[in-house]
Write a protein that holds these residues in place. Structure first.
Motif, short mmCIF file in Angstrom:
data_model
loop_
_atom_site.label_atom_id
_atom_site.label_comp_id
_atom_site.label_asym_id
_atom_site.label_seq_id
_atom_site.Cartn_x
_atom_site.Cartn_y
_atom_site.Cartn_z
N UNK A 24 0.86 -1.14 0.32
CA UNK A 24 -0.34 -0.44 0.33
C UNK A 24 1.32 1.52 -0.15
N UNK A 25 2.11 1.04 0.55
CA UNK A 25 3.10 2.55 -0.03
C UNK A 25 3.59 2.60 -0.65
N UNK A 26 3.87 1.86 -1.18
CA UNK A 26 4.23 1.91 -2.78
C UNK A 26 3.15 1.97 -3.73
N UNK A 27 2.38 2.18 -3.13
CA UNK A 27 1.14 2.88 -3.87
C UNK A 27 0.76 4.04 -3.90
N UNK A 28 1.05 4.35 -3.26
CA UNK A 28 0.97 6.11 -2.19
C UNK A 28 1.58 7.12 -2.78
N UNK A 29 0.89 8.42 -2.09
CA UNK A 29 1.61 9.65 -1.23
C UNK A 29 2.15 9.11 -0.41
#
Length: 420
Positions: A149-154
């Motif tokens: 999730x972190x890798x897909x967000x800002x």
């Protein structure tokens, strides 16, 4: 295994979402704090604060549960966690984050104690070991999914913090709406540190050192990745590798643990973890080496926790095992509080690679001390006859989970003594 999951599905789903929320906040704070210009010292204090709260909670949450009950403690701590998570991007100050991390650590420990006591109550003698294994797998899976999730967000925005808060809030619904009542709660007394040392100096020393290793992995990995120049996606992959390595290595090491002298395995596992750390210490600019080292250290350190616990129990009477487990958690917690502070200082003095030197020194120290202890205590046929079975226990486990493991040890011993 499927029967175990269906019997406690509410707990496992809730725990998965909780670990997603916890895994998100650990990585997010390291990345966002670096973006906001927090110093390495400030971030290390923030990260240490979680373990301080966790340690206090292991002492005081049982009393809260006895006074107001599982459900109220569970709901109250969930609300506090959710509120703190969503306040992080609003209060962009190290002191505020430090206070928040103390509260988060306190509440997560309380939630774990409540959930683990419910898991123990929901398990039978035949399923307790499997339930503990599923519980550990769910925890690791939640942390790994959080990294995706972190890798897909800002990281610079609010969205990821909101997702973390929402995941924690939703996690309590399946558990609190479950029809199964919360069990009666009781805790055991802790064993004095001097008695722990007398029972197993190696286990006591190893638990303290591992506390520092776990704190570096959970608290400072994102800080290290950011400082070394990794992208957010690469940092997420690196942190995921730590927990995937732990999950993959746990069962082969456990299988070996029941078949050879545990001291040989403790020494070997510790040295492999130390050498894995040194690889990234000397080769600092290769992403593949960084990921490989993370998987090796994670894969060695997490099973080592359960190994040390099992080894100590080989030399304890059954009546003393539960008390010893609480004492070992305290020793491990002390190491965890000191870990981020020391590794942060090493990163400032030595450079970014001080992160790997820190974990290497701790793991090699465990292996070296194990070699020394073998010259001080010889293993006898009596010791082998009283050896307990290895049971996988997560490094984030509370005294309740370790006591579940102790019940598995005792039940397995009873089956050997009185086969059907």
């Amino acid at each position: 295994m499927l029967q175990v999951f269906t019997g406690s599905w509410a707990l496992f789903i809730g725990m998965f979402m909780l670990m997603v929320g916890n895994g998100l906040q650990g990585t997010l704070l390291g990345l966002r704090g670096d973006q906001e210009g927090f110093s390495t010292l400030a971030l290390s204090i923030v990260m240490s604060a979680y373990f301080l709260g966790f340690l206090f909670s292991s002492r005081y949450t049982p009393e809260l549960i006895r006074r107001v009950g599982h459900v109220r403690v569970f709901a109250a701590m969930g609300s506090l966690i959710s509120a703190v998570l969503i306040s992080y991007p609003i209060l962009l100050e190290p002191w505020a984050w430090t206070i928040g991390r103390v509260v988060i650590g306190f509440c997560f420990c309380g939630v774990y104690i409540t959930a683990e006591s419910w898991l123990n109550d929901a398990s039978s003698n035949d399923t307790r070991g499997k339930a503990l294994s599923v519980y550990m797998i769910v925890q690791m899976a939640g942390i790994v999914f959080a990294q995706w999730i972190v890798s897909r967000g800002d990281v610079a925005g609010y969205t990821l913090f909101i997702i973390s808060s929402v995941m924690v809030s939703l996690a309590f619904a399946p558990v609190l709406l479950s029809a199964r009542p919360m069990p009666a709660f009781a805790t055991t007394k802790r064993m004095k540190i001097k008695d722990l040392v007398a029972a197993s100096p190696l286990a006591c020393f190893g638990m303290f050192m591992l506390g520092g290793v776990f704190a570096a992995q959970f608290g400072m990995s994102a800080v290290y990745g950011n400082r070394v120049g990794l992208t957010v996606g690469e940092i997420s992959f690196f942190i995921s590798a730590i927990y995937i390595g732990a999950l993959v290595a746990q069962y082969p090491i456990g299988w070996l643990s029941d078949r050879i002298d545990r001291r040989f395995l403790i020494i070997g596992v510790a040295f492999v973890g130390g050498i894995g750390s040194l690889a990234a210490f000397f080769i600092t600019d290769n992403f593949a080496v960084i990921v490989f080292s993370g998987a090796i250290v994670g894969g060695m350190s997490n099973p080592l926790y359960a190994l040390l616990l099992a080894y100590a129990n080989d030399y304890l009477d059954r009546d003393d095992m539960a008390a010893a487990s609480g004492g070992f958690l305290f020793v491990n917690g002390l190491g965890a509080i000191a870990g981020p502070l020391i590794v942060g200082r090493m990163m400032d003095v030595i450079g970014i690679s001080g992160y790997w030197l820190f974990t290497a020194v701790l793991m090699l120290a465990i292996g070296g001390y194990g070699l020394y202890r073998m010259t001080q205590r010889s293993r006898t046929a009596f010791d082998d006859a009283n050896a307990v079975h290895y049971v996988p226990v997560s490094a984030a486990a509370t005294a309740v989970a370790t006591e579940v493991a102790l019940e598995v040890y005792i039940e397995a011993g009873d089956e050997e003594e009185n086969p059907a």
